[in-house]
Each structure stands twice: as C-alpha cells, then as structure tokens.
Design a protein around this motif. Structure first.
Motif, PDB file in Angstrom:
ATOM      1  N   TYR A   1      38.128 -16.822  -6.873  1.00 33.21           N
ATOM      2  CA  TYR A   1      37.442 -15.734  -7.581  1.00 33.21           C
ATOM      3  C   TYR A   1      37.601 -15.865  -9.100  1.00 33.21           C
ATOM      4  O   TYR A   1      36.690 -15.522  -9.856  1.00 33.21           O
ATOM      5  N   ARG A   2      38.733 -16.381  -9.545  1.00 31.74           N
ATOM      6  CA  ARG A   2      38.883 -16.654 -10.978  1.00 31.74           C
ATOM      7  C   ARG A   2      37.817 -17.637 -11.444  1.00 31.74           C
ATOM      8  O   ARG A   2      37.198 -17.456 -12.499  1.00 31.74           O
ATOM      9  N   THR A   3      37.591 -18.688 -10.665  1.00 34.30           N
ATOM     10  CA  THR A   3      36.596 -19.696 -11.029  1.00 34.30           C
ATOM     11  C   THR A   3      35.192 -19.107 -11.001  1.00 34.30           C
ATOM     12  O   THR A   3      34.399 -19.333 -11.924  1.00 34.30           O
ATOM     13  N   LEU A   4      34.868 -18.342  -9.960  1.00 32.61           N
ATOM     14  CA  LEU A   4      33.533 -17.729  -9.874  1.00 32.61           C
ATOM     15  C   LEU A   4      33.288 -16.766 -11.029  1.00 32.61           C
ATOM     16  O   LEU A   4      32.205 -16.738 -11.619  1.00 32.61           O
ATOM     17  N   MET A   5      34.284 -15.967 -11.370  1.00 34.24           N
ATOM     18  CA  MET A   5      34.114 -14.927 -12.384  1.00 34.24           C
ATOM     19  C   MET A   5      34.042 -15.482 -13.806  1.00 34.24           C
ATOM     20  O   MET A   5      33.664 -14.768 -14.731  1.00 34.24           O
TER      21      MET A   5
ATOM     22  N   VAL B   1      43.825  -8.988 -13.834  1.00 37.43           N
ATOM     23  CA  VAL B   1      43.222  -8.196 -12.755  1.00 37.43           C
ATOM     24  C   VAL B   1      43.491  -8.831 -11.401  1.00 37.43           C
ATOM     25  O   VAL B   1      43.815  -8.141 -10.427  1.00 37.43           O
ATOM     26  N   LEU B   2      43.358 -10.148 -11.322  1.00 37.97           N
ATOM     27  CA  LEU B   2      43.584 -10.842 -10.055  1.00 37.97           C
ATOM     28  C   LEU B   2      45.069 -11.078  -9.781  1.00 37.97           C
ATOM     29  O   LEU B   2      45.426 -11.663  -8.762  1.00 37.97           O
ATOM     30  N   GLU B   3      45.913 -10.622 -10.719  1.00 39.62           N
ATOM     31  CA  GLU B   3      47.366 -10.762 -10.599  1.00 39.62           C
ATOM     32  C   GLU B   3      47.783 -12.220 -10.437  1.00 39.62           C
ATOM     33  O   GLU B   3      48.722 -12.553  -9.706  1.00 39.62           O
ATOM     34  N   ILE B   4      47.046 -13.105 -11.149  1.00 38.82           N
ATOM     35  CA  ILE B   4      47.421 -14.517 -11.207  1.00 38.82           C
ATOM     36  C   ILE B   4      48.567 -14.688 -12.184  1.00 38.82           C
ATOM     37  O   ILE B   4      49.509 -15.435 -11.956  1.00 38.82           O
TER      38      ILE B   4
END
Length: 640
Positions: free
Chosen positions: A593-597, A431-434
């Motif tokens: 945001y990956r870390t928060l989510m 989703v975050l396109e990482i």
C-alpha cells in the motif's frame, strides 16, 4: 511556494529590526513544518550578508525579494530570488547561499566538489551547477516563466569562503562551463555580487515576477516513460540536481575505473519513492552506451520494461530494445565480466532463483555482480512486495565482498514525486505504521490527498482527471481473485464491492502496457503492473487485508486473493513458523500500500473497504495542514 516575500525596502527593514528570521521561522513552520536549527543559523548569517549587498540606492526599493522558494515537482528550495526588470524585460536573479569555508575539487566527475556538510566531508554539486540547475528547473516547470519570458540569472554566494588566488579549486577550469553560466562570488566579493544584481535588476517590479512564478500553473512534469525515446536519442530530458548529479558522476567514474583497472565495482544506491532512481538508471544507460560500454538496464518487474519497449518501438528495432532492457533472471549462465555495466532498477525485487519455476541459478544478486565489471543497484527495501523479493543491501554487500568487489554506497534524497512533498511520504509511512515520522500531520498544499466513501465517486474523479493526458489510474490491493476465464475481458468484473454497486476488472491479461493503454482507465491496476511507474493522480482501493482496530493498523494475509502470487508459500511458512509468517506478510502488505499510494505526482485519492480504516484516514487527513486544491478542481473542469 515561497516561505517569505517582501520588497527590497521591507526586507532590509526586517533585517535591520531583527525580525526577518523570526518571520521566516513562523512562515516556514506554518507552511512546511518542523524546522532544522541549522537552517535558522544559516538564515541569521546569510541574510546579514545579503542585507549589505542589497543596501545600494541603485538596486530599486520595490524590487522583489523571496526566500526559500520550493521548486515545482521537487523537495528542493531556492535560497533567494530577486525580481525586477533589466530595461528590456522581466528578470529574476537566483542566489544560492553557502556557508562553506573551503572545498576540494573532484577530478573525473563533472560539476562535483567535496566540502564539509553535516559533520563530515561529502561530495556534492558545485554551487554554480546547483544554482544553474535550480534556475533551469523553474524555467522547465513554470508556465508563467516561459509565457511571460522571465529571464532567470543564477549565481552563488559563498560569503565565508576565502579565495586561494588563481589556483583556487572553486573556480578551477574544470568548472568553467557552469561558472560562466552561473557566476560564483566569495568573501570580499560583495561588490561584484552587487554589480551582478544591478546589471539584471535595474527597475523594481513590486514583487510582480515573484507572483507570476509562485502563481504560475505548473506544467506537467516529464514522466520517464514519456521522455525515454528522446533520452535514448541523446537529448537531455531531465536535469539532475544535487545528490542525483553526485550519484551519476560517481557511477561514470566507477565504470571508467572498472574497465581501466580490472577491479570489479559495486555501487549501491538507496532512495525512497520518487527520488529519481529510474530516471538516473536510464540516464546512465544512455551515457554509458554512448561511451561504448556494453550496458544493460535490468529490472525484475516486467511492467516498466514493457512500457519502455512500447514507447521505443517506433524508432528502435526490437532487437536493439531487447538488448538494452533485461529481466533480472537473464544472467544465470553469464560468463564472468561479460558486461561492462549492469544497472539494476528496483533491486529490492530481485529473487534468489530464476525461471518460471524458480529452479534456475543460485541468486540473482550474485549472478549480476559476477556478470559485470560494474553493477549498480538502485534499491528501496520498503518496496519489497512479494515473498520472493530478496533484494537487500546486506546480501548485495556479502556477494560483492565474496567477488572481491570494491563497494560504494550512495543515497538519493531529492524528491520528484508527490510534487516534491516529503511531508506526504512521511505521512504515508506514519499512517501505515511503517515508521514513526516527525511532522506526520503536515503536507505541502501543492499535493492533494482525499479519502472517499464511495468507490464510484473515486473512479469518476480519476476518470475525469485522466481525460486530458491519460496519466491517472485506479489501483487496488490484491484482495479480489483474477477470474481466469475473463482475464482478457474488461466487462468481466473481478473486483466487486456489492454494497456500493461497484464493479471493475483487473488490468487485462492480454496487455502488458496497462499503465499507458488508452482504455485501461476502466480497469484497476495491481502492484505488479504499476510498481516502477508513475501517474499524475492515483486512486487507491484498500481491501480487507488492511484494517483499523483498537487504535492500530492491522493486516490480514488471509484476505488476500487466492490468485495472488505475492504471498505464495506463506501458509507453508505459517505451519512451521507462524510468528515469522505474520511478520513477513505484515511487512509485504504495508509495503504494497505504501508503493501504491506513492505512484501519484499530484495527488492520491483513497477508498477503504474497512469503514474503521476510512474514518481513521479521514481523521488523519482532517488533521493535515492542507485543504482541497483549487488547482485540482480547475484541472477536472478543464477536461470535462
């Protein structure tokens, strides 16, 4: 979650009719997603052997059979469960099935063997330990297994393995402790396995115990901050499984080698969110200290250290705590090999320079390696969230080689966060396109993810979930200034979303333990106060630094708050190298945001200030193979 369940009679009929594996594949695809063909081959092979074992009139036809039961809070699955009664109570036999044909014993590492896995010889846990640890985790986390007093009997079956007589490495005396608790059966030992099953499954239960285990309420998982006190007193709080146990034993062996031979050792352990990096770090701190080795736990992030110190202060002197838990800048002037072991958690957060003004020392990675006989770096490069974060595997290796250190690499896969949902972690990255991930639209239905259109509704949900145990929190991207004059006052609202009549304060500056403070539910945490910690449920407010435009996720570092130090220096970089600045800032925002989510054990709820991003995320969630969890609704209702 169970992929396949039946009575013994139906299981045997499915095998006989050649429909078992196709049934498993269908259920697996529907419930878990993409299937590895090697697993299909394993089922085809192993279930034929179990069919022969179970084809005995004394094993009741109405005994329950379950295949691929996922252990709560992990991504691990038990190969086979057999349920029934032993004449005195309820019984479940836990069977770990292996295709292995040979192993090598490993001396100096408890319960570790070497065998051929994934096209190479690799260290892994002894099958008896594996079955025992899986049974222990089921007992730990499943309320019905405890309340109903269901007895679990683990064992392992290596049906391709030819025993080498009395000197066989599989049953070497160094593995006696676990083999006695979880017997191992090999090729030609079907009769012995059958006898073991008949001893514990004398009467059928028509799958009743399987239902109890699958439907049992999952007990709250042990979070590290809650269990730390007991661990430091020498109590076993976390049972290590599979790759965790391998890394733990490897670290102990390297510590012994470093002190015995004087050869400097560096262990680098990669692992994503929730793979047990911090749990392993503290387990190692306890064990190495008990072995009279001078050991310290090191982390750049102050939040975990402060939370741990708060949990320990009732039973340990402040000086003792301070000697165990250190900041990453503590080794600027440390003599060579002053410490036996330095255990670095969140190594991706390490800086080059140390001190408040970033003017001390040369490089924290180099200084840690220099100061210790063994340095252990737990690292996830996708959790670098500030411009100063320099921790990476390549640089650690370069400094280790310069110090003539022996380098050992390890990797953690076992997933303990997000209810063990590897699918959710893959979904977040996609989703975050990482990174593009396979199976990006499948999440195990034990994990709850929702998108909210109103931040007030998001807060109310998190607040309700928090009432039972103070383990849910609201966090946000750093897109709102921290008002200096009111940084210690909850009623001063830094975060304001005026169109939604929403206003909250950032976590207070006069508290270093926001993650566990009783009243901090009314404040919003940032990346700096929650990284390295975990909650039951996390609510994430995504600010204007992350948007959705023309079918793509976009980042904009100019929307970050002026008080945010994460990107301090990015404007200067943009003047000299704008493309590099865009790339670096983009990576940091996505990683944040990956870390928060991924802080939530049971669920992640999201509100976006950007409406296009909200609609995109809603579409992605609607495409998921999950529905809103009834268990979550029950949990909220219980605390109201």
């Amino acid at each position: 979650m169970i992929v396949y369940e039946a009575t013994k009679k139906d299981f045997c009929n499915d095998v006989f009719q050649d429909t078992l594996v196709s049934n498993i594949v269908t259920n697996y695809t529907n419930r878990i997603g993409h299937i590895n063909q090697s697993e299909v081959r394993s089922w085809n092979n192993s279930m034929q052997y179990m069919y022969r074992v179970l084809m005995d009139n004394e094993i009741p036809d109405d005994a329950g059979i379950a295949i691929e039961f996922q252990i709560p809070h992990t991504s691990k699955r038990v190969d086979l469960l057999i349920s029934g009664k032993d004449g005195e109570g309820d019984s479940v036999v836990v069977v770990e099935l292996k295709q292995w044909e040979k192993i090598e014993k490993i001396i100096g590492k408890e319960a570790i063997v070497k065998t051929f896995i994934n096209r190479g010889l690799r260290e892994t846990t002894h099958p008896s330990y594996q079955a025992w640890s899986y049974a222990a985790l089921i007992k730990d986390y499943n309320e019905n297994a405890q309340k109903e007093n269901i007895n679990l009997y683990p064992c392992a079956y290596l049906h391709n393995y030819n025993k080498l007589g009395t000197e066989d490495p599989l049953t070497d005396k160094i593995y006696d402790y676990y083999v006695e608790r979880s017997p191992v059966f090999v090729k030609g030992g079907a009769a012995d396995l059958r006898s073991f099953i008949k001893r514990h499954i004398k009467f059928g239960d028509n799958k009743e115990n399987l239902y109890k285990i699958e439907s049992g309420r999952i007990r709250p998982s042990k979070s590290l901050q809650d269990s730390l006190n007991s661990m430091l007193k020498g109590n076993e709080e976390f049972i290590m499984i599979d790759d965790q146990k391998v890394i733990f034993e490897t670290a102990l062996q390297l510590a012994e080698k470093a002190t015995r031979t004087g050869t400097k050792q560096v262990l680098i352990v990669r692992g994503g969110p929730g793979t047990g990096k911090s749990v392993l770090a503290v387990n190692l701190l306890v064990e190495l200290t008990n072995r009279s080795l001078v050991t310290q736990y090191v982390t750049k992030n102050a939040a975990p250290r402060k939370v741990y110190a708060n949990k320990l202060k009732k039973d340990f002197r402040k000086g003792h705590i301070d000697n165990l838990f250190k900041g990453s800048g503590s080794y600027v002037d440390a003599p060579d090999n002053e410490f036996d072991v330095l255990i670095v958690d969140e190594a991706h957060r390490l800086n080059e320079k140390s001190g408040m003004f970033q003017h001390l020392g040369e490089n924290q990675m180099k200084e840690i390696i220099n100061a210790s006989k063994l340095s252990i770096f737990f690292i996830d490069e996708r959790q670098r969230v500030t411009l100063k974060d320099k921790g990476n595997v390549k640089t650690i290796e370069e400094f280790a080689q310069a110090e003539k250190s022996e380098i050992t690499l390890g990797y953690l896969e076992s997933q303990f966060r997000c209810n063990g949902s590897d699918g959710f972690l893959a979904w977040v990255d996609d989703v975050l396109e990482i990174r593009q991930t396979a199976n990006a639209d499948f999440i195990d239905n034990s994990y709850d993810v929702q998108i909210f259109s109103d931040p007030n509704e998001l807060f109310n949900t998190i607040n309700d979930l928090n009432k039972g145990n103070n383990k849910s929190r609201l966090v946000a991207g750093y897109c709102w200034d921290w008002i200096k004059e009111g940084k210690n006052q909850s009623e001063v609202h830094d975060i304001q979303i005026k169109e939604k009549n929403f206003a909250k304060s950032w976590n207070l500056g006069n508290s270093e333990t926001w993650a566990i403070d009783e009243e901090s539910i009314h404040e919003v945490g940032c990346i700096h106060t929650c990284q390295g910690l975990e909650f039951d449920y996390v609510g994430v407010i995504i600010g204007d630094d992350l948007t959705f435009e023309n079918g793509k996720i976009k980042t904009d570092y100019t929307q970050r708050a002026s008080t945010d130090s994460s990107l301090r220096g990015i404007k200067k970089m943009a003047k000299s190298n704008p493309q590099k600045a865009e790339r670096v800032a983009d990576e940091i925002i996505r990683n944040t945001y990956r870390t928060l989510m991924t802080r939530g054990q049971k669920g992640c709820y999201i509100y976006c200030t950007n409406k296009d991003l909200e609609e995109y995320l809603k579409d992605r969630v609607n495409n998921l193979s999950i529905t809103y969890s009834d268990k979550v609704a029950e949990e909220i209702e219980k605390y109201k």
